[in-house]
Write an enzyme that holds these catalytic residues in place. Structure first.
Site, PDB file in Angstrom:
ATOM      1  N   CYS A 170      10.276  17.192 -36.563  1.00 14.14           N
ATOM      2  CA  CYS A 170      11.608  16.575 -37.093  1.00 14.14           C
ATOM      3  C   CYS A 170      11.387  15.594 -38.051  1.00 14.14           C
ATOM      4  O   CYS A 170      11.330  14.499 -37.918  1.00 14.14           O
ATOM      5  CB  CYS A 170      12.256  15.984 -35.814  1.00 14.14           C
ATOM      6  SG  CYS A 170      13.829  15.459 -36.179  1.00 14.14           S
ATOM      7  N   CYS A 350      18.412  19.980 -38.711  1.00 13.04           N
ATOM      8  CA  CYS A 350      18.152  18.762 -38.597  1.00 13.04           C
ATOM      9  C   CYS A 350      19.181  17.708 -38.738  1.00 13.04           C
ATOM     10  O   CYS A 350      19.823  17.582 -39.769  1.00 13.04           O
ATOM     11  CB  CYS A 350      16.893  18.060 -39.790  1.00 13.04           C
ATOM     12  SG  CYS A 350      16.202  16.387 -39.536  1.00 13.04           S
TER      13      CYS A 350
END
Length: 413
Positions: A170, A350
């Site tokens: 991430c 994301c």
């Protein structure tokens, strides 16, 4: 049966899955959905399963930490063998996995999804001061609440947020922590009293240029100082000092020290030793997979997905959500002697949380190709929207717990 730990020394299975995180469970469920006759085993010692994308929201005061974890036995697929121990070695030529307790299990196909390792010790002094002296990280379940505590208490001073060299899981999370903190301080009217800076070991705010303008709006809105090519190498918690190495444009390196009242650290990350020290790794230590079939480049009985992969996609839960059915399709095809037709195009997402209530939803594939899943009139991924916040804060946890971990393959492309 779930939880079964056979006592025989060498147990054969059709498919062995190393790792019962998001990828392992989703793939195991997908395999059973495609062929209920398969004998599937999962190897993972963890007693709890975590919804890691929620930790950013815990650190921002949106979620309670307990919303992001469940007992492993609650999420494991029923009717599959579970070895509650570590995998200690893989012999791809013999088709065998050696367990930490000395037992071995054999496979017709192996799915390698152990995730990655957070390398806290790569930063001198960090491990000794995490969770105290203003040093925190949303990359750990037990520390995300401390992040929120620090944000709530800080009224003036210096707040540093760091990002290590890629790859990391991430890649937007280091920024999300910062934006949510700044949004809270802005709402309290104290943001002007806090010097906020972002120290990135890389040279760009985000890896996909199309999303940088929307993020730069937030940087300017919050008055955040940007520092690129700065690698955190040491932390003196009691002294409230962060030690960096700055990589200059001419190739030279120099040391730099910053004082802080709050320091949010993202550690360097690497594949687990099981992979990085094995013949399954590429030169950088990651699982060497074909980027489209997710089959190992040299051992056709082995497949993989998720954070351990060398494939050049974003290491996110959204990527796993798309990868899981592709791996399941291709494993079944391999076992049946058929061609591997399922193809992964590098999708990752994301949700860049830029405030409480607004998210820039970045969706992209290999080479930075934009791959939006919603119509532009519903969500323009190149700007912050309230709809994307609803997806992040409310819909995505439901998709994770109630769909992805139960083999319901929705929103997979």
């Amino acid at each position: 049966m779930t939880g079964q730990t056979p006592g025989t020394r060498d147990v054969p299975h059709d498919v062995v899955v190393i790792g019962a995180g998001a990828a392992g469970i989703a793939i195991a469920q997908g395999l059973r959905k495609r062929d209920a006759r398969l004998d599937i085993a999962l190897i993972d010692p963890a007693s709890e399963h975590y919804y890691q994308p929620g930790w950013t929201l815990v650190g921002g005061g949106v979620f309670d930490a307990d919303r992001t974890r469940r007992k492993m036995q609650e999420v494991l697929p029923k009717g599959m063998t579970h070895y509650a121990c570590l995998a200690a070695g893989i012999d791809p030529d013999r088709g065998v996995v050696r367990l930490e307790d000395g037992r071995t299990v054999s496979f017709r196909a192996l799915v390698v999804v152990p995730g990655l390792e957070l390398h806290w010790d790569a930063i001198d002094g960090l491990a000794a001061t995490l969770g105290e002296c203003g040093v925190t990280s949303n990359y750990r379940f037990d520390l995300a609440p401390y992040t929120w505590s620090l944000v709530q208490k800080l009224r003036q001073g210096r707040a540093l947020f760091t990002q290590p060299a890629m790859p990391i899981k991430c890649a937007g999370a280091p920024q999300k922590a910062m934006y949510l903190a700044c949004d809270h301080w802005r709402r309290l009217g104290v943001l002007g009293n806090i010097n906020v800076s972002f120290h990135n070991a890389g040279g760009a705010l985000f890896g996909v240029p199309a999303y940088i303008p929307a993020l730069m709006e937030q940087i300017q809105r919050y008055g955040i100082g940007l520092e690129f090519h700065r690698q955190l190498v040491g932390v003196d918690g009691p002294g409230r000092q962060a030690h960096f190495v700055i990589h200059d444009a001419d190739g030279r390196q120099r040391e730099h020290v910053e004082s802080f009242d709050m320091l949010h650290v993202v550690p360097p990350q690497r594949a687990p030793a099981l992979i990085r020290n094995s013949c399954l790794a590429n030169d950088a230590g990651w699982l060497d997979l074909h980027p489209h079939t997710l089959q190992h480049q040299h051992y056709p009985a082995i497949f993989g997905a998720g954070d351990v992969s060398a494939t050049p996609n974003a290491k996110t839960a959204a990527a796993v959500r798309v990868q899981a059915p592709i791996v399941a399709d291709n494993v079944v095809a391999y076992l049946g002697g058929e061609a591997l037709s399922a193809r992964y195009q590098g999708y990752g997402a994301c949700p860049l949380t830029v405030s409480r209530g607004r998210v820039v939803l970045a969706e992209f594939g290999y080479g930075g190709e934009l791959m939006p899943t919603l119509p532009v009139w519903l969500n323009d991924g190149q700007r912050a929207t309230g709809l994307a916040w609803q997806l992040k804060a409310h819909l995505m946890p439901i998709i994770y717990w109630q769909m992805m971990l139960k083999g319901r393959e929705w929103m997979v492309s």
